[in-house]
Design a protein around this motif. Structure first.
Motif, PDB file in Angstrom:
ATOM      1  N   ASP A  97       0.822  -1.209   0.000  1.00 37.90           N
ATOM      2  CA  ASP A  97       0.000   0.000   0.000  1.00 37.90           C
ATOM      3  C   ASP A  97       0.861   1.267   0.000  1.00 37.90           C
ATOM      4  OD1 ASP A  97       1.035  -0.156   2.529  1.00 37.90           O
ATOM      5  OD2 ASP A  97      -0.886  -0.133   3.578  1.00 37.90           O
ATOM      6  N   LYS A  98       2.207   1.081  -0.123  1.00 36.28           N
ATOM      7  CA  LYS A  98       3.179   2.183  -0.168  1.00 36.28           C
ATOM      8  C   LYS A  98       3.251   2.956   1.155  1.00 36.28           C
ATOM      9  CE  LYS A  98       2.650   2.879  -5.155  1.00 36.28           C
ATOM     10  NZ  LYS A  98       2.376   3.854  -6.225  1.00 36.28           N
ATOM     11  N   ASN A  99       2.897   2.301   2.241  1.00 32.61           N
ATOM     12  CA  ASN A  99       2.984   2.922   3.554  1.00 32.61           C
ATOM     13  C   ASN A  99       4.118   2.300   4.363  1.00 32.61           C
ATOM     14  OD1 ASN A  99       0.868   4.709   3.200  1.00 32.61           O
ATOM     15  ND2 ASN A  99      -0.660   3.313   4.062  1.00 32.61           N
ATOM     16  N   PHE A 100       4.879   3.149   5.033  1.00 31.45           N
ATOM     17  CA  PHE A 100       5.872   2.719   6.008  1.00 31.45           C
ATOM     18  C   PHE A 100       5.336   3.102   7.382  1.00 31.45           C
ATOM     19  CE2 PHE A 100       9.518   4.441   8.566  1.00 31.45           C
ATOM     20  CZ  PHE A 100       9.973   3.208   9.027  1.00 31.45           C
ATOM     21  N   THR A 101       5.193   2.119   8.267  1.00 33.10           N
ATOM     22  CA  THR A 101       4.605   2.376   9.580  1.00 33.10           C
ATOM     23  C   THR A 101       5.518   1.865  10.681  1.00 33.10           C
ATOM     24  OG1 THR A 101       3.418   0.264   9.711  1.00 33.10           O
ATOM     25  CG2 THR A 101       2.289   2.077   8.599  1.00 33.10           C
ATOM     26  N   TRP A 102       5.359   2.432  11.882  1.00 38.17           N
ATOM     27  CA  TRP A 102       6.007   1.864  13.045  1.00 38.17           C
ATOM     28  C   TRP A 102       5.016   1.857  14.210  1.00 38.17           C
ATOM     29  CZ3 TRP A 102       6.836   6.494  10.881  1.00 38.17           C
ATOM     30  CH2 TRP A 102       6.905   7.644  11.663  1.00 38.17           C
ATOM     31  N   THR A 117       7.072   6.640  -2.273  1.00 34.25           N
ATOM     32  CA  THR A 117       6.753   6.869  -3.689  1.00 34.25           C
ATOM     33  C   THR A 117       6.445   5.569  -4.420  1.00 34.25           C
ATOM     34  OG1 THR A 117       9.115   6.794  -4.208  1.00 34.25           O
ATOM     35  CG2 THR A 117       8.151   8.958  -3.801  1.00 34.25           C
ATOM     36  N   ALA A 118       7.021   4.474  -3.957  1.00 37.02           N
ATOM     37  CA  ALA A 118       6.784   3.157  -4.568  1.00 37.02           C
ATOM     38  C   ALA A 118       6.799   2.128  -3.448  1.00 37.02           C
ATOM     39  CB  ALA A 118       7.861   2.841  -5.612  1.00 37.02           C
ATOM     40  N   TRP A 119       6.298   0.925  -3.726  1.00 32.71           N
ATOM     41  CA  TRP A 119       6.257  -0.039  -2.626  1.00 32.71           C
ATOM     42  C   TRP A 119       7.657  -0.520  -2.276  1.00 32.71           C
ATOM     43  CZ3 TRP A 119       7.020  -5.497  -2.785  1.00 32.71           C
ATOM     44  CH2 TRP A 119       7.055  -6.074  -4.042  1.00 32.71           C
ATOM     45  N   VAL A 120       7.854  -0.709  -0.981  1.00 40.65           N
ATOM     46  CA  VAL A 120       9.186  -0.893  -0.405  1.00 40.65           C
ATOM     47  C   VAL A 120       9.599  -2.351  -0.427  1.00 40.65           C
ATOM     48  CG1 VAL A 120      10.567  -0.630   1.697  1.00 40.65           C
ATOM     49  CG2 VAL A 120       8.940   1.146   1.031  1.00 40.65           C
ATOM     50  N   SER A 121      10.866  -2.574  -0.781  1.00 43.96           N
ATOM     51  CA  SER A 121      11.407  -3.941  -0.832  1.00 43.96           C
ATOM     52  C   SER A 121      12.641  -4.115   0.048  1.00 43.96           C
ATOM     53  CB  SER A 121      11.752  -4.299  -2.280  1.00 43.96           C
ATOM     54  OG  SER A 121      12.454  -3.240  -2.907  1.00 43.96           O
ATOM     55  N   GLY A 122      13.069  -3.040   0.717  1.00 52.09           N
ATOM     56  CA  GLY A 122      14.224  -3.138   1.607  1.00 52.09           C
ATOM     57  C   GLY A 122      14.091  -2.156   2.756  1.00 52.09           C
ATOM     58  N   VAL A 134      15.023   3.171   3.642  1.00 55.74           N
ATOM     59  CA  VAL A 134      13.914   2.566   2.919  1.00 55.74           C
ATOM     60  C   VAL A 134      14.271   2.468   1.440  1.00 55.74           C
ATOM     61  CG1 VAL A 134      11.466   2.769   2.369  1.00 55.74           C
ATOM     62  CG2 VAL A 134      12.305   3.575   4.592  1.00 55.74           C
ATOM     63  N   GLY A 135      14.335   1.252   0.905  1.00 59.52           N
ATOM     64  CA  GLY A 135      14.607   1.042  -0.514  1.00 59.52           C
ATOM     65  C   GLY A 135      13.342   0.601  -1.229  1.00 59.52           C
ATOM     66  N   ASP A 136      13.050   1.195  -2.393  1.00 63.95           N
ATOM     67  CA  ASP A 136      11.776   0.893  -3.042  1.00 63.95           C
ATOM     68  C   ASP A 136      11.945   0.448  -4.500  1.00 63.95           C
ATOM     69  OD1 ASP A 136      11.903   3.201  -4.764  1.00 63.95           O
ATOM     70  OD2 ASP A 136      11.149   4.444  -3.143  1.00 63.95           O
ATOM     71  N   TYR A 137      10.813   0.192  -5.145  1.00 69.24           N
ATOM     72  CA  TYR A 137      10.795  -0.368  -6.498  1.00 69.24           C
ATOM     73  C   TYR A 137      11.128   0.649  -7.579  1.00 69.24           C
ATOM     74  CZ  TYR A 137       9.724  -5.298  -6.584  1.00 69.24           C
ATOM     75  OH  TYR A 137       9.835  -6.656  -6.522  1.00 69.24           O
ATOM     76  N   SER A 138      11.271   1.915  -7.225  1.00 69.70           N
ATOM     77  CA  SER A 138      11.713   2.909  -8.205  1.00 69.70           C
ATOM     78  C   SER A 138      13.240   2.958  -8.284  1.00 69.70           C
ATOM     79  CB  SER A 138      11.169   4.288  -7.838  1.00 69.70           C
ATOM     80  OG  SER A 138      11.832   4.811  -6.692  1.00 69.70           O
TER      81      SER A 138
END
Length: 362
Positions: A97-102, A117-122, A134-138
């Motif tokens: 959902d392109k959200n980073f939460t804690w 900006t894009a969904w996160v993969s790292g 935060v590393g993402d798909y862009s």
């Protein structure tokens, strides 16, 4: 520990006296599992699921019992990364959902949210500075400063042409490693204050995992073609140069094919532009016909260099700074345990392999 995405199960495997591993616990989840994080000190197991929920369990000392601890309604879609931070008592997570939460791991309440900006993969976290990487798909890496109930954007940087697939943080040297679908790894010197970025080229396919052995300063990387590379990071590495722009070869001055005026004036056919990986100059194929490895620049495979750079590279300069190993399966996940020197790889073939890395990581 093993999660089975299709059967919705978690299995805890224990080594028996016979030397064989057998599951001690078989637990079925309400939805398919997508990621997990385990903290050995507290034996807290955090499981992300396809429906956006994170479920946490506390394992018994003998690893024969799982007790539910907390459930978080963290995301609207698949949880991509989950990370438990003991020092802060936080659970960090990202989703499709392109959200980073804690969340607070004690109360289960959400503390903050950041829209990516894009969904996160790292995802990695530095306890001392409260920085989240935060590393993402862009292909972008974002650094966030987390507070108890808010966060601020520190900076973003992008060096990959493909999506970021893995991140690894060294809090001692303050270096971040990022792996990508573009087959490359970049070492970002966060603590050096110079903005240095070192490129590592040693994989032929998508980088799937990164782990760092701080006591030996070795980086372990794996890729989807089964390759495992051990990088010696205890050497002085060099940044790859920026590629220079030119309308003609910077060695023989013959025009490139888009330089119509010079082609007409000199009555010469335009040539295709290339770049020397060592000096970055724009050169034609004739002036860069040779290939060489440049390990200190991260090029463990042979790359294009101009004739003058090829002559300047010595045999000592070509000494490899990495070793290559074949896992014999397409790796989708890896984890390194530095205290025992064991590496775990999980493959697309549904096989989990345990490797003794002490002969090469030492």
């Amino acid at each position: 520990m093993e999660l089975n995405k299709f059967q919705r199960t978690i299995r805890i495997w224990l080594k028996r006296d016979s030397g064989q591993y057998w599951p001690s616990i078989y637990h079925t989840m309400p939805d398919s599992c997508s990621c997990m994080s385990f903290n050995p000190e507290t034996r807290r197991l955090s499981m992300g699921m396809e429906n956006g929920t994170i479920s946490e369990f506390i394992l018994s000392e003998d690893y024969n019992k799982m007790t539910p601890a907390q459930t978080y309604q963290a995301h609207q879609g698949r949880v991509t990364v989950v990370l438990f931070v003991l020092e802060m008592e936080w659970v960090l997570s990202t989703g499709q959902d392109k959200n980073f939460t804690w969340h607070c791991s004690e109360s289960g309440t959400q503390l903050g949210l950041y829209r990516t900006t894009a969904w996160v993969s790292g995802l990695q976290f530095d306890v001392e500075t409260r920085h989240a990487f935060v590393g993402d798909y862009s292909g972008q890496v974002t650094i966030l400063k987390l507070e108890l109930d808010s966060c601020s954007l520190v900076t973003t940087f992008k060096g990959h042409t493909g999506n970021v697939t893995a991140l690894c943080w060294d809090p001692v040297q303050r270096v971040l490693f990022s792996g990508s679908a573009d087959h490359s790894i970049i070492m970002w010197d966060i603590g050096g204050g110079k903005g240095t970025a070192i490129e590592l080229q040693g994989h032929n396919e998508k980088v799937q995992g990164l782990c760092y052995a701080p006591h030996t300063r070795q980086l372990i990387s794996c890729s989807s073609d089964g390759g495992i590379v051990i990088w010696n990071m205890d050497v002085t590495r060099q940044e790859t140069p920026e590629w220079l722009d030119s309308d003609s070869c910077q060695k023989c001055e013959q025009p490139f094919f888009w330089n119509f005026k010079q082609m007409w004036d000199s009555k010469k056919i335009g040539l295709r532009q290339h770049h020397c990986r060592k000096c970055g100059q724009a050169v034609c194929g004739k002036c860069s016909a040779k290939r060489s490895t440049i390990p200190l620049m991260g090029f463990e495979f042979e790359v294009r260099v101009c004739d003058s750079c090829h002559e300047s590279i010595t045999d000592e300069d070509r000494a490899p700074t990495a070793t290559f190993h074949d896992s014999k399966h397409s790796i989708v996940y890896m984890h390194y345990e530095p205290t025992m020197g064991w590496l775990l790889t999980s493959g697309a073939d549904k096989v989990v392999k345990l490797w003794d890395m002490t002969p090469v990581v030492s």
